[in-house]
Design an enzyme around this catalytic site. Structure first.
Site, short mmCIF file in Angstrom:
data_model
loop_
_atom_site.label_atom_id
_atom_site.label_comp_id
_atom_site.label_asym_id
_atom_site.label_seq_id
_atom_site.Cartn_x
_atom_site.Cartn_y
_atom_site.Cartn_z
N ARG A 1 9.98 21.57 5.83
CA ARG A 1 8.88 21.30 6.77
C ARG A 1 8.49 22.60 7.47
O ARG A 1 7.70 22.58 8.41
CB ARG A 1 9.31 20.28 7.84
CG ARG A 1 9.74 18.92 7.31
CD ARG A 1 8.59 18.14 6.70
NE ARG A 1 9.04 16.81 6.26
CZ ARG A 1 9.67 16.56 5.12
NH1 ARG A 1 9.93 17.55 4.27
NH2 ARG A 1 10.03 15.33 4.81
N TYR B 1 5.94 9.79 0.65
CA TYR B 1 5.47 9.70 2.03
C TYR B 1 4.81 11.01 2.38
O TYR B 1 4.98 12.01 1.67
CB TYR B 1 6.62 9.41 3.00
CG TYR B 1 7.86 10.25 2.79
CD1 TYR B 1 7.88 11.62 3.08
CD2 TYR B 1 9.03 9.68 2.30
CE1 TYR B 1 9.02 12.37 2.89
CE2 TYR B 1 10.17 10.44 2.10
CZ TYR B 1 10.16 11.79 2.39
OH TYR B 1 11.29 12.54 2.21
N TYR C 1 17.18 12.02 -3.60
CA TYR C 1 17.24 11.31 -4.84
C TYR C 1 16.06 10.34 -4.93
O TYR C 1 15.31 10.24 -3.95
CB TYR C 1 18.56 10.49 -4.93
CG TYR C 1 18.75 9.50 -3.78
CD1 TYR C 1 18.32 8.19 -3.89
CD2 TYR C 1 19.34 9.91 -2.60
CE1 TYR C 1 18.49 7.30 -2.83
CE2 TYR C 1 19.51 9.02 -1.54
CZ TYR C 1 19.08 7.72 -1.66
OH TYR C 1 19.23 6.85 -0.61
N ARG D 1 21.55 17.92 5.96
CA ARG D 1 20.29 18.14 5.26
C ARG D 1 19.67 19.51 5.56
O ARG D 1 19.21 20.22 4.66
CB ARG D 1 19.32 17.03 5.68
CG ARG D 1 17.84 17.25 5.29
CD ARG D 1 17.00 16.07 5.80
NE ARG D 1 15.58 16.30 5.72
CZ ARG D 1 14.80 15.87 4.74
NH1 ARG D 1 15.31 15.20 3.73
NH2 ARG D 1 13.50 16.11 4.74
N GLU E 1 12.52 14.60 -7.52
CA GLU E 1 13.66 13.95 -6.89
C GLU E 1 14.51 13.40 -8.04
O GLU E 1 14.09 12.49 -8.75
CB GLU E 1 13.20 12.79 -5.99
CG GLU E 1 12.24 13.20 -4.88
CD GLU E 1 12.93 13.59 -3.58
OE1 GLU E 1 14.18 13.57 -3.53
OE2 GLU E 1 12.22 13.94 -2.63
O1 0X9 Z 1 11.17 14.94 2.37
C1 0X9 Z 1 11.33 15.87 1.58
O2 0X9 Z 1 11.35 17.05 1.88
C2 0X9 Z 1 11.55 15.55 0.11
N1 0X9 Z 1 12.33 14.37 -0.04
S1 0X9 Z 1 13.89 14.40 0.34
O3 0X9 Z 1 14.38 13.06 0.34
N2 0X9 Z 1 14.65 15.19 -0.80
O4 0X9 Z 1 14.08 15.07 1.57
C3 0X9 Z 1 10.22 15.33 -0.54
C4 0X9 Z 1 9.40 16.54 -0.53
C5 0X9 Z 1 8.13 16.31 -1.22
N3 0X9 Z 1 7.26 17.37 -1.02
C6 0X9 Z 1 6.34 17.38 -0.03
N4 0X9 Z 1 6.36 16.46 0.89
N5 0X9 Z 1 5.42 18.28 -0.06
ZN ZN Z 2 15.30 17.05 -0.30
#
Ligand code: 0X9
Ligand code: ZN
Length: 774
Positions: free
Chosen positions: A276, A379, A329, A259, A401
């Site tokens: 992040r 989340y 996804y 990832r 997604e």
């Molecule tokens: O967790 C993430 O970064 C994203 N989902 S994933 O399953 N592809 O890893 C969602 C990101 C959504 N955007 C924010 N949280 N700002």
């Molecule tokens: Zn992602």
């Protein structure tokens, strides 16, 4: 239908605790178990996650969350509001899960063979496979592509259309790979622009292919498709398909489920979660301080060269107005904020645009996505691209997604590449136009296909400004009767903030009304439907309902017939208890009851009341469809894409004209929409209309242990027709010049133009026709 709350939303305190716990759970919290893998293997030794399973649990309480926390090796995806969470477990974890009593399904029993087969198939194809063919040619989208192939494809786009496409590089990855993009535009300098990027997360190949496809189609369609041509004449579009090239290469060569980027964290673990690592609200919830974690935020904001390159890109491109960061996804269209559940500025605008994007996706391929703000739909996650883009730069920013919903997860079959990307191109255009033109026009209640004749039918729209400011009196309806001639313009009245109303012109029975709405802002003109020249079409036609069954009482349906073999999930008329596969409410008709396959118990497992071990039949009573133009409508629910052996079954729906003696198939339902879908059919297209018409719905679980759920509601018999208009010789609903031409052409002869039945078309028929003139 009377809506009742989903059972898990009844206890809001528990839900809040759950949301907090889930934020902790988000890959961050599984760090210790991920670390159990030990230091990454050298590149020549791929990791296949042998003996590990992918499971989906339906999380309902904080205790469930703790159970998942203790067991998961890697959390793949989850949505709070519907409860399911997908995660990887090893054999011990699977046993622990069984013992815990937490309801769950095994989506993939052993990842090893799946990932090995996937790897072997790609190895057979060879690293340099694919020809990088321009604009979709040469099968580029038949399969996933290595980084070099993607770069070659971008270069081919530039070579094919140097007048349109310019390459750029935003920076260099940790391991020294350039992060490349293309700018596609014919717009003058200083025009607004849009960014589509993908692959912050290495394993999300369905997102990578989506970004590549968007670039490819924009190039292919510029100059021929009016909508794409218009967009590219007034805006630039940048596509950066692989933000994390090191991780992407690693996901090809070593660990398909990688990832993060490839930062050596110095403690034996690798990788920072680039999504992040952005500065806006960096270090907030849903991001980890633990380098072992899948959501490790990094030592400081923009500590990583890949995210820092993106930061610099946003700073350098001051006219950027719209952005989508593609991930996989779950089929979600996600708007800010990610770091908090508090609403962002212009939350109503984001919501309206999200629904428009979702609808565009559904129109493109019929695929159901859900739309909503990140933190409450998925989340909490802080330090993400979307929050930074909107929070720091005011860019209208989204995460999509893409497919699927967990059947294959990250390991999307190659056959899904094009349909997945096609639906997301539709959403991308929707976002681009709203951001460039400054507004979104969303029809309230959709575009009606049919209105009553001779009545001015109301049209209502929600108009949300996304950029710039509204222009007073700038929302207008344009309509015409027929398919040619000028449109009549009507200003729409603001009946409530952002709600606009006007009326379609009254039209004679049989006429087609074409119409569109324009909303002017200080930066452009938004339109519904989108695209130059596109119109909504509505038919004026009289509807006469002959029979309605809402299933609130039993009008003689048989749930079960001789020969049925299913042992559970038999058709039953109830107010349904929802699961991930079954509706929580009946369809949008009066009352609460409908037929479903097996009634569940609140909080019960999705597989507990589904159809098992054979067929269950729902048979209608005799329906009077003796009018020759009778139509039959019903609403149906079908789910067969969840659980073990997904998509192995179907639901044949048949009609009989002879009281059940013989049957003709109306449709064999395989689509999984997670929604009530209305269908209507003209009886005479299938059987002879009569008083002994019957319907039959067969839900079934054949051969394999599949999760099958179905529902039926709102059955109607009705007729739509226009009374014949005297003098209307061509059947267009009006008496006009076209009819005069027909009459003159038949002069002296006989036939329908002989209006008075004298045996000859003559002057008295002409007089009559002129008297009937519309
Ligand atoms: O967790 C993430 O970064 C994203 N989902 S994933 O399953 N592809 O890893 C969602 C990101 C959504 N955007 C924010 N949280 N700002
Ligand atoms: Zn992602």
């Amino acid at each position: 239908m009377r809506r009742k709350p989903q059972s898990f939303t009844r206890c809001t305190a528990a839900l809040r605790a759950l949301a907090v716990a889930l934020a902790l759970l988000s890959p961050a919290a599984i760090s210790a178990t991920v670390a159990a893998d030990g230091p990454p293997r050298p590149p020549e030794e791929p990791l296949f996650h042998d003996g590990r399973s992918v499971v989906r649990a339906v999380v309902a309480t904080p205790r469930d969350v703790r159970t998942v926390l203790a067991i998961a090796k890697d959390v793949l995806n989850h949505r709070i509001d519907v409860g399911p969470v997908d995660f990887i477990v090893d054999a011990d974890g699977l046993r622990a899960l069984a013992k815990s009593g937490l309801a769950h399904e095994v989506l993939v029993a052993d990842l090893g063979p799946v990932l090995r087969a996937d790897f072997a198939a790609r190895a057979r194809r060879g690293g340099a496979g694919g020809d990088g063919g321009v604009a979709g040619g040469g099968g580029f989208f038949d399969d996933f592509r290595r980084l070099e192939e993607i770069e070659a494809h971008l270069a081919a786009l530039v070579a094919a259309r140097p007048d349109l496409v310019t390459p750029f590089t935003i920076g260099t990855s940790l391991e020294g790979r350039p992060i490349r993009g293309v700018r596609i535009t014919k717009a003058p300098a200083g025009s607004p622009g849009i960014l589509f990027n993908a692959t912050q997360h290495a394993r999300e190949w369905g997102a990578t292919t989506t970004a590549c496809f968007i670039a490819d189609r924009l190039v292919a369609l510029e100059g021929s498709d009016p909508r794409v041509t218009a967009l590219l004449s007034r805006a630039w579009v940048d596509v950066i398909p692989v933000v994390n090239p090191d991780g992407y290469v690693y996901s090809w060569d070593v660990n398909r489920l990688w990832r993060k980027n490839r930062r050596n964290n110095g403690n034996g673990s690798f990788g920072v979660d680039l999504n992040r690592n952005w500065a806006f609200q960096w270090g907030g919830g849903g991001a980890s301080t633990n380098p072992d974690s899948e959501t490790y935020r990094g030592p400081s904001a923009f500590s990583e060269p890949e995210s820092a390159a993106m930061r610099d890109y946003f700073v350098a491109n001051a006219t950027l107005v719209g952005h989508i960061d593609f991930h996989s996804y779950s089929q979600l269209v996600l708007s800010p904020w990610g770091y908090t559940t508090a609403p962002p500025p212009n939350a109503a605008g984001f919501n309206a645009l999200g629904l428009e994007m979702r609808d565009a996706i559904e129109r493109a391929t019929g695929t159901a996505y859900a739309a909503g703000p990140i933190a409450s739909t998925l989340y909490i996650a802080s330090g993400s691209s979307v929050d930074h883009a909107f929070g720091v730069h005011g860019v209208i920013s989204w995460t999509i997604e893409v497919r699927d919903k967990g059947t294959y997860g990250f390991v999307m079959p190659a056959s899904e590449i094009v349909p997945n990307a096609t639906e997301n191109l539709a959403a991308a255009l929707e976002l681009a136009e709203a951001a460039v033109d400054g507004a979104v026009v969303r029809l309230s209640g959709g575009a009606r296909a049919v209105v009553e004749p001779d009545l001015a039918a109301p049209v209502a729209a929600e108009v949300r400004v996304m950029r710039g400011a509204a222009v007073a009196g700038g929302v207008r309806l344009f309509a015409r009767i027929g398919s040619s001639g000028a449109f009549t313009e009507t200003p729409m009245t603001e009946t409530a903030p952002a709600s606009f109303a006007a009326s379609l012109p009254a039209a004679p029975c049989g006429a087609r009304i074409e119409w569109y709405i324009e909303a002017a802002t200080t930066v452009g003109v938004a339109r519904s439907p989108r695209g130059p020249g596109a119109v909504h079409a509505t038919q004026a036609i009289a509807t006469q309902v002959l029979f309605t069954d809402t299933f609130e009482t039993n009008l003689g349906w048989s749930a079960g017939v001789a020969g049925d073999t299913a042992t559970s999930g038999l058709w039953t008329r109830v107010d349904p208890v929802g699961t991930i596969a079954q509706p929580e409410n009946d369809s949008d008709d009066p009352g609460t009851l409908c037929f479903v396959t097996g009634q569940g118990v609140p909080g019960g497992a999705a597989g507990a009341a589904d159809v098992d071990n054979g067929v269950t039949t729902l048979l209608s009573p005799r329906l009077d469809a003796s009018h020759p133009e009778s139509r039959i409508a019903y609403r149906r629910w079908y789910s067969n894409n969840l659980g073990g052996a997904p998509n192995a079954d179907s639901m044949p729906i048949s009609i009989s004209g002879d009281d059940g003696g013989t049957w003709v198939l109306l449709e064999d339902v395989v689509e999984n929409r997670g929604a009530w879908i209305e269908r209507s059919f003209r009886v005479a297209d299938f059987v002879t209309p009569g008083a002994s018409v019957r319907l039959r719905f067969v839900a079934r679980d054949l051969g394999q242990a599949s999760l099958v759920e179905a529902g039926v509601d709102a059955v109607r018999v009705f007729v739509q027709e226009c009374p014949p208009v005297e003098g209307d010789l061509n059947g267009d609903g009006t008496v006009n010049g076209a009819d005069l031409t027909i009459l003159l052409g038949a002069w002296g002869g006989a036939g329908p133009a002989d209006l008075d039945g004298s045996g000859t078309v003559d002057a008295s028929d002409l007089t009559r026709l002129l008297a009937l003139w519309s």
